[in-house]
Design a protein around this motif. Structure first.
Motif, short mmCIF file in Angstrom:
data_model
loop_
_atom_site.label_atom_id
_atom_site.label_comp_id
_atom_site.label_asym_id
_atom_site.label_seq_id
_atom_site.Cartn_x
_atom_site.Cartn_y
_atom_site.Cartn_z
N LYS A 124 0.93 -1.16 0.03
CA LYS A 124 0.05 -0.17 0.01
C LYS A 124 0.94 1.30 -0.06
O LYS A 124 0.77 2.20 -0.64
CB LYS A 124 -0.89 -0.08 1.26
N ASP A 142 1.60 7.82 -5.79
CA ASP A 142 0.88 9.03 -5.84
C ASP A 142 1.62 10.17 -5.61
O ASP A 142 1.51 11.27 -6.28
CB ASP A 142 -0.34 8.80 -4.89
N TYR A 154 -2.86 6.10 3.45
CA TYR A 154 -3.20 5.70 2.12
C TYR A 154 -4.59 5.25 2.11
O TYR A 154 -5.08 4.45 2.81
CB TYR A 154 -2.42 4.56 1.86
N ASN A 155 -5.35 5.97 1.17
CA ASN A 155 -6.76 5.54 1.09
C ASN A 155 -7.59 5.55 2.42
O ASN A 155 -8.40 4.96 2.74
CB ASN A 155 -7.20 4.19 0.41
N GLY A 156 -7.28 6.95 3.23
CA GLY A 156 -8.07 6.87 4.49
C GLY A 156 -7.38 5.98 5.68
O GLY A 156 -7.83 6.05 6.77
N GLU A 157 -6.41 5.32 5.33
CA GLU A 157 -5.79 4.17 6.43
C GLU A 157 -4.48 4.78 6.86
O GLU A 157 -3.56 4.87 6.07
CB GLU A 157 -5.60 2.79 5.81
N GLN A 175 -2.14 14.18 2.80
CA GLN A 175 -0.94 13.20 3.09
C GLN A 175 0.12 14.08 3.62
O GLN A 175 0.33 15.12 3.74
CB GLN A 175 -0.72 12.64 1.78
#
Length: 461
Positions: free
Chosen positions: A181, A188, A252-255, A403
């Motif tokens: 991840k 990104d 990452y993706n809210g985690e 981020q």
């Protein structure tokens, strides 16, 4: 002979050329090729130059820092493993029953293979003693064989994760998935690596056929992950296993994901338990380099003398902290076989050495090594390459919205002074806990289960 896509001379050239080119290039292209996280496509010949064009790191020499096989890549038939002086210590390993079943991992491996198309399966299965075992790298833009996770269906990928779930502990599976991840996060963050800096650019290869009686194994590898898993009956060897990440903490993706805290804390706990006299023997006079790892990819026949202080000079409490530290790394294997490995480690505890380079604060970037006849562990906080304010090649559009950006506060200042791996591989930036590489190996011929396979063949098991 198992069917798979043969490695032609052109393929071999591509792998080796990718690593050797870094030694020949000058200027920005050399910098890009020598650092370890490319932004290009999966074809390594293009990614070596593509990284330079995009301003992102790419590739790496085949050397000590774990960047990948190079001109000195060892063939399986010539494998000795890590030794202190080039001579393998005899009678360290034996074929025996561990009492820990491998039925589940065999079934999971067979289910994954059965779920592949005939073409992908042919390209993913090798002989049990194939050179493919040794041809791994932690570089993202490295040409790999096998079944690429990003090219599989969701059902096929889930079967792959199910295999990892049986081979690894819960912590081991979580660590592996989180590294994947954060690899996507890095893509990104930098705005590059659309094929390689993703969750999908990880590959399965199989050596031999899954069996509860005959030798076989699998390899799972990609950027910052290389798991080599050998099985013989109910015995398992999970080494070399490389795990790393840049960054080691991000959302990452809210985690929110944070990696290598157990490895960091356990190392510090052991060091801080030592007396001042013991520390003088453990801590190197050399300063922390950009990279200090010596037993990475391409270093399968490494000669590495013991350094630091042996546990024979530790108190019982210190010995327990050493076992706790080793247990973090061994504990990424499934629980039953991790216990088997820890017993093996304990049998050689007096001859287990602890060595340290760098500062000793919670936030310090440091290197440590645990080394015995049956286990070699390295932890290396390295210079930033593609993440943070000090990243030497950090390009792209910056951190995604929401981020983290920059390196964590409290990191050491000053320039690295080099190290045994060629400390300049980190390109001169200040080492940081936001870029960590780790590896665990089984010295004296144990990696990839080579010694066990030899014993198996000699005794006609």
């Amino acid at each position: 002979m198992h069917a798979h896509r043969p490695r032609t001379p052109a393929t071999e050239r591509t792998r080796r050329w990718f690593m050797n080119r870094s030694l020949l290039l000058g200027g920005a292209a050399a910098v890009a090729t020598m650092t370890g996280c490319s932004a290009g496509a999966s074809d390594t010949s293009s990614s070596a130059s593509g990284g330079a064009q995009s301003g992102l790191p790419s590739g790496g020499p085949g050397g000590a820092g774990g960047m990948g096989p190079g001109a000195t890549e060892v063939k399986y038939a010539d494998f000795k493993g890590v030794t202190t002086d080039g001579k393998v210590v005899d009678d360290l390993f034996s074929i025996h029953s561990t009492g820990v079943s491998t039925d589940a991992v065999v079934k999971a491996a067979q289910a994954f293979l059965d779920g592949l198309s005939a073409k992908v399966r042919r390209a993913s299965v090798f002989d049990v003693d194939d050179d493919e075992w040794l041809a791994w790298s932690n570089v993202d833009g490295y040409e790999r064989e096998g079944a690429r996770m990003g090219d599989l269906t969701e059902k096929q990928r889930n079967l792959g994760y199910a295999l990892l779930g049986k081979a690894l502990s819960a912590d081991g599976l979580a660590q592996t998935r989180n590294i994947m991840k954060l690899n996507a996060f890095l893509g990104d963050y930098n705005g590059g690596g659309r094929e390689t800096l993703t969750e999908g650019h990880y590959y399965f290869t199989f050596m031999g056929t899954p069996s509860t009686t005959k030798p076989w194994g699998f390899q799972y590898e990609g950027h910052h992950v290389a798991i080599n898993y050998f099985v013989l009956g109910d015995q398992v060897v999970m080494s070399p296993t490389f795990m790393g990440s840049e960054p080691t903490s991000a959302t990452y993706n809210g985690e929110k994901i944070t990696l290598f805290k157990p490895e960091t804390k356990a190392g510090l706990a052991l060091l801080r338990s030592l007396t001042s006299t013991q520390r003088k023997k453990v801590i190197s006079a050399d300063g922390k380099g950009g990279t200090d790892m010596v037993a990475g990819a391409g270093q399968d026949n490494l000669k590495l003398a013991y350094q630091g202080l042996a546990a024979a000079e530790f108190t019982s409490a210190q010995r327990q902290k050493l076992l706790d530290l080793v247990g973090v790394y061994v504990g990424y294997t499934d629980d039953g076989h991790a216990a088997v490995k820890m017993k093996e480690v304990e049998e050689h505890l007096d001859d287990t050495y602890f060595y340290w380079i760098g500062e000793t604060k919670d936030s310090s970037a440091f290197y440590y090594r645990v080394h015995s006849p049956v286990v070699l562990i390295e932890y290396d906080a390295q210079s930033p390459l593609a993440y943070g304010e000090n990243a030497q090649m950090g390009g792209g559009s910056g951190a995604p919205s929401g981020q983290p950006s920059g390196t964590p506060s409290g990191q050491p200042t000053g320039m690295p002074s080099g190290g045994p791996g060629g400390g300049g591989m980190g390109m001169g930036g200040t080492p940081t806990q936001q870029h960590i590489h780790t590896i665990i190996r089984t010295p004296n011929g144990g990696d990839y289960g080579v010694d066990l396979l030899k014993l198996h063949l000699e005794t006609d098991h």
